[in-house]
Design an enzyme around this catalytic site. Structure first.
Site, PDB file in Angstrom:
ATOM      1  CB  THR A  60      -0.954   0.031   1.208  1.00  0.00           C
ATOM      2  OG1 THR A  60      -0.190  -0.069   2.419  1.00  0.00           O
ATOM      3  CG2 THR A  60      -1.958  -1.101   1.152  1.00  0.00           C
ATOM      4  CG  LEU A 113      11.725 -10.995   8.191  1.00  0.00           C
ATOM      5  CD1 LEU A 113      11.812 -10.072   9.387  1.00  0.00           C
ATOM      6  CD2 LEU A 113      11.165 -10.231   7.000  1.00  0.00           C
ATOM      7  CG  LEU A 136       6.295   3.228  11.601  1.00  0.00           C
ATOM      8  CD1 LEU A 136       7.763   3.129  11.953  1.00  0.00           C
ATOM      9  CD2 LEU A 136       5.968   4.640  11.203  1.00  0.00           C
ATOM     10  CB  SER A 163       0.200  -1.960   9.158  1.00  0.00           C
ATOM     11  OG  SER A 163      -1.146  -2.389   9.157  1.00  0.00           O
ATOM     12  CE1 TYR A 222      -3.882  -0.299  10.616  1.00  0.00           C
ATOM     13  CE2 TYR A 222      -5.262   0.898  12.166  1.00  0.00           C
ATOM     14  CZ  TYR A 222      -4.087   0.788  11.451  1.00  0.00           C
ATOM     15  OH  TYR A 222      -3.108   1.752  11.587  1.00  0.00           O
ATOM     16  CB  THR A 255      -0.491  11.232  11.124  1.00  0.00           C
ATOM     17  OG1 THR A 255      -0.461  10.984  12.534  1.00  0.00           O
ATOM     18  CG2 THR A 255       0.775  11.962  10.726  1.00  0.00           C
TER      19      THR A 255
END
Ligand code: UDP
Length: 319
Positions: free
Chosen positions: A36, A62, A77, A79, A154, A184
């Protein structure tokens, strides 16, 4: 030179954070799967010697981080974050990915933080308060969340991410903290991301109808991006933040209809304000109590709503 990993570093808030950390002479590793977010958000950083971009979904193993020998700080951060079902970028359209990045993704990052003894920050959300029964919301309020409603992918994912972070703090004594980001906005936000400020400004500057959902009596409190980035860095780098939770946001609460009117005035737009159905489980009120961040981090927003809107209007006009 200290090394920082920013998961979700190509997103709106993440890319601003990467830029700010590079300016402060950190080596920055940005991990993002661009689900996104957009590569153009970090295109100006790719040539910098202290910036490395890894295109990777942190929900999966990973492996591509294998050659990294040290990470001092990790910011999570990553998502999807927009609740607007009309936007292709919305978490409503990526329900499973949203659940996984905040659960399996958080776990994968925490395991790496443990391995490198990195300081860790999990970006949670004001959404963990759901449709709050008290206002302003303080960190010790447990919230009012529908566990299987449309927003739950979410809300519950962020609640799980907090619980996982605290699991690592309690079991492994990891130096981790949680921030709860309230609404924000600012430059780099995607015009099509479906959030209220980007929608209203883009509608207003094109003189298209400004779409207020419901009556517009619901409230939100809007924080300008530069203030948010300062708050995020202070939550990571200040002393006495281990195992703490901080609300980060601007307590200047506004009704959505008043925001539509203000943006219409500020853009000198001829747009009509139109009313559309209120999305399911849309919180009626949201306002952070930031007294804890003020006390421990010495942080509060410096940019007023009007000033931040003006900067954001200029940005959207310029693109
Ligand atoms: N909203 C609106 N018109 C829009 C987009 C959003 O009236 O075009 C409303 C939405 O219903 C909510 C508020 O604005 O009450 C903030 O929505 P946003 O999607 O920005 O974020 P949220 O705070 O709901 O996560």
């Amino acid at each position: 030179m200290q090394t920082v990993l920013v998961a979700g570093g190509a997103g709106f808030i993440g890319s601003h954070l990467c830029k700010s950390l590079l300016n402060e002479n950190y080596k920055v590793i940005c991990v993002d799967n661009l689900l996104t977010s957009e590569a153009k958000n970090i295109s100006s950083l790719l040539a910098k010697p202290d910036f490395k971009f890894i295109e990777q979904d942190i929900s999966k193993a990973l492996d591509s981080l294998g050659d990294i020998s040290n990470i001092d700080y990790m910011f999570h951060l990553a998502s999807p974050a927009s609740p607007n079902k009309n936007s292709a970028k919305s978490y409503i359209n990526y329900p499973i990915e949203t659940l996984l990045v905040n659960s399996a993704g958080t776990y994968n990052l925490l395991e790496i933080a443990l391995k490198f003894n990195s300081k860790f920050l999990y970006a949670s959300s004001s959404e963990i308060y759901g449709d709050p029964a008290m206002s302003p919301q303080k960190e010790d309020y447990f919230g009012n969340v529908n566990p299987n409603g449309v927003r739950s992918v979410y809300d519950e994912a962020k609640r799980f991410g907090e619980a996982m972070t605290f699991g690592f703090i309690r079991k492994h004594n990891l130096d981790a903290r949680v921030i709860r980001i309230f609404n924000t906005y600012g430059p780099i936000m995607l015009p099509n991301d479906g959030r209220v400020i980007s929608n209203f400004i883009n509608q207003a500057i094109k003189n298209e109808p400004i779409t207020v959902y419901g009556t517009g009596d619901q409230t939100r409190s809007f924080c300008y991006i530069d203030d948010m980035v300062e708050g995020i860095k202070l939550a990571m780098f200040s002393s006495n933040t281990k195992a703490e939770v901080f609300n980060l946001g601007n307590p200047d609460e506004r009704k959505v209809l008043d925001v539509a009117t203000l943006i219409k005035q500020m853009t000198k737009s001829t747009s009509k304000i139109v009313f559309e159905p209120l999305p399911t489980d849309d919180p009626k009120t949201r306002k952070p109590d930031i007294s804890k961040a003020k006390k421990i981090l010495g942080w509060k927003p410096k940019i007023s709503t009007e000033e931040g809107f003006a900067k954001t209007i200029e940005y959207f006009k310029s693109i």
